[in-house]
Design an enzyme around this catalytic site. Structure first.
Site, PDB file in Angstrom:
ATOM      1  N   ASP A  77       0.862  -1.175   0.000  1.00 40.22           N
ATOM      2  CA  ASP A  77       0.000   0.000   0.000  1.00 40.22           C
ATOM      3  C   ASP A  77       0.907   1.238   0.000  1.00 40.22           C
ATOM      4  OD1 ASP A  77      -1.930   1.876   0.504  1.00 40.22           O
ATOM      5  OD2 ASP A  77      -2.784   0.861   2.252  1.00 40.22           O
ATOM      6  N   ASP A 126      -3.104   2.182  -6.055  1.00 44.31           N
ATOM      7  CA  ASP A 126      -1.935   2.222  -5.160  1.00 44.31           C
ATOM      8  C   ASP A 126      -1.812   1.013  -4.236  1.00 44.31           C
ATOM      9  OD1 ASP A 126      -4.191   2.982  -3.639  1.00 44.31           O
ATOM     10  OD2 ASP A 126      -2.871   3.911  -2.162  1.00 44.31           O
ATOM     11  N   GLU A 127      -2.536  -0.049  -4.531  1.00 46.36           N
ATOM     12  CA  GLU A 127      -2.491  -1.219  -3.647  1.00 46.36           C
ATOM     13  C   GLU A 127      -2.415  -2.496  -4.454  1.00 46.36           C
ATOM     14  OE1 GLU A 127      -5.667  -1.730  -0.758  1.00 46.36           O
ATOM     15  OE2 GLU A 127      -5.851   0.446  -0.705  1.00 46.36           O
TER      16      GLU A 127
END
Length: 390
Positions: A9, A111-112
């Site tokens: 993350d 973003d993960e």
DNA sequence: TCTGGGGTCCTAGGACCC
DNA sequence: TCTGGGGTCCTAGGACCC
């Protein structure tokens, strides 16, 4: 339990990426070290906090709140406009780097992602995660959190534990100690509404939920009750999906800079939303057979209206006709704050069926759509306007 | 609360069929 | 039609995620 899952993350992704991009372009301050937020344009009423720096967080600024309120908490806050192209670039760079470590990687959002390894391959997971984290920092310039466990839920919960720039584990044997003391709303899938209802049942921590009678939860919350009970006990059998599933909905909506009160103005906005979704639909080589219009009134009331089509379509004109009709049937003549268009029931089959049965007029429309798509692909979205668009 | 935008999934209710 | 029950499809709305 023969697998190890990492959840990775990016810390304050939008803000970190804007910071790195500015530094690469020669900026002399790093916005990560001052009170700053990424936020939209207040004058066009998109002014909410999308990401915040650590110093901004210290002022009590939270994601999703208005910039007005953020500024009240910290008058000299630095506000930076988001740049989604930049974010996609850094996201891609990270995903490519992580793909070197395992083929079993699932991108969960911009973003993960989740990575899966076999236990025999990975004798020292924490040490390995530290290496990955440091490599991202060194080569790409931003920090990440990595959560480690045996399933996705626990890995995700672990990555939230201690931020930023940290590696954390929540193995099943650590659930009691690391997860159960947390507030129930910290659990994945427990939002504001569920928190309120759970609190009324004297469930305040994840541990309270884990030890509650599951059949009572099922009675009250149906399948959702069982889901969050399982999550609170660290149970999750979902797989790390290396190939992405088919997209189910394509939508585009916009908050208007000023409320719209005339049908004419609404139609212009709707048409540009239709052009956006229809072009994305064709790019994915799909047709839709359900079209929906949504409206948010100036009072923040949301309405939507949808229609199922007899024949699937990917034509801008046919979608636009339906959208107009739906709008006319829905709009209660109140001032409008937001308009949205969404396409669903997407199919590939429809795409082929269509070309067999379509009329001469539809063939012409298709040719026009294709021509406009390819010009826009080459020269950008704004070089060409259709007759009737704004 | 001066409350974005793009998604996924679930539920309830009604229509319609046998 | 003083009226059942199960199944499926459609629609609207809402909760949650990033």
């Amino acid at each position: 339990m023969d697998k190890i899952i990492f959840h990775i993350d990016v810390n304050s992704a939008f803000l970190s990426w804007s910071a790195v991009d500015a530094l690469n372009k020669g900026a002399d301050i790093d916005i990560r070290n001052i009170p700053s937020v990424i936020g939209g344009d207040e004058s066009s009423r998109r002014g909410v906090v999308l990401a915040k720096s650590v110093p901004a967080k210290a002022y009590g600024i939270i994601t999703g709140e208005s910039l007005f309120s953020a500024r009240r908490k910290c008058p000299n806050i630095e506000i930076i406009s988001p740049c989604f192209h930049t974010y996609e670039k850094y996201s891609r760079a990270m995903m490519e780097m992580l793909s070197e470590y395992t083929p079993t990687i699932e991108q969960y959002s911009i973003d993960e992602c989740f990575l899966q390894f076999s236990k025999s391959f990975l004798s020292e997971p924490v040490k390995f995660a530290e290496e990955i984290k440091e490599r991202i920092k060194k080569e790409l310039g931003f920090t990440v959190n990595i959560g480690i466990s045996n399933n996705k839920l626990l890995a995700k919960m672990a990555s939230e534990l201690n931020k930023p720039d940290k590696v954390n584990t929540i193995y099943p044997s650590e659930i009691k100690e690391k997860m159960w003391p947390l507030q129930v709303e910290e659990l994945f899938m427990v939002g504001k509404k569920a928190k309120e209802k759970l609190n009324k049942m004297y469930i305040y921590t994840i541990g309270d939920l884990a030890n509650y009678n599951v059949s009572l939860l099922k009675d009250k919350f149906k399948s959702y009750g069982e889901l969050i009970w399982q999550y609170s006990n660290g149970i999750d059998h979902s797989e790390v999906a290396a190939t992405e599933g088919d997209i189910k909905v394509i939508s585009n909506s916009t908050t208007l800079a000023a409320d719209i009160i005339e049908k004419n103005q609404a139609n212009k906005v709707l048409f540009s939303l239709v052009e956006n979704v229809a072009a994305r639909l064709r790019k994915s080589n799909k047709c839709c057979s359900c079209i929906a219009v949504s409206i948010r009134s100036s009072e923040f009331k949301n309405y939507s209206h949808q229609k199922k089509l007899m024949n699937p379509t990917d034509s801008t004109e046919r979608i636009a006709e339906t959208v107009q009709q739906l709008f006319d049937e829905t709009w209660k003549r109140e001032p409008i704050r937001l308009l949205g268009v969404s396409l669903s029931h997407l199919s590939e089959e429809g795409y082929y069926q269509l070309s067999l049965f379509e009329s001469g007029k539809e063939n012409k429309n298709r040719a026009l759509d294709n021509a406009i798509d390819s010009i826009r692909n080459k020269y950008g979205d704004n070089v060409i306007k259709r007759f009737g668009s704004k």
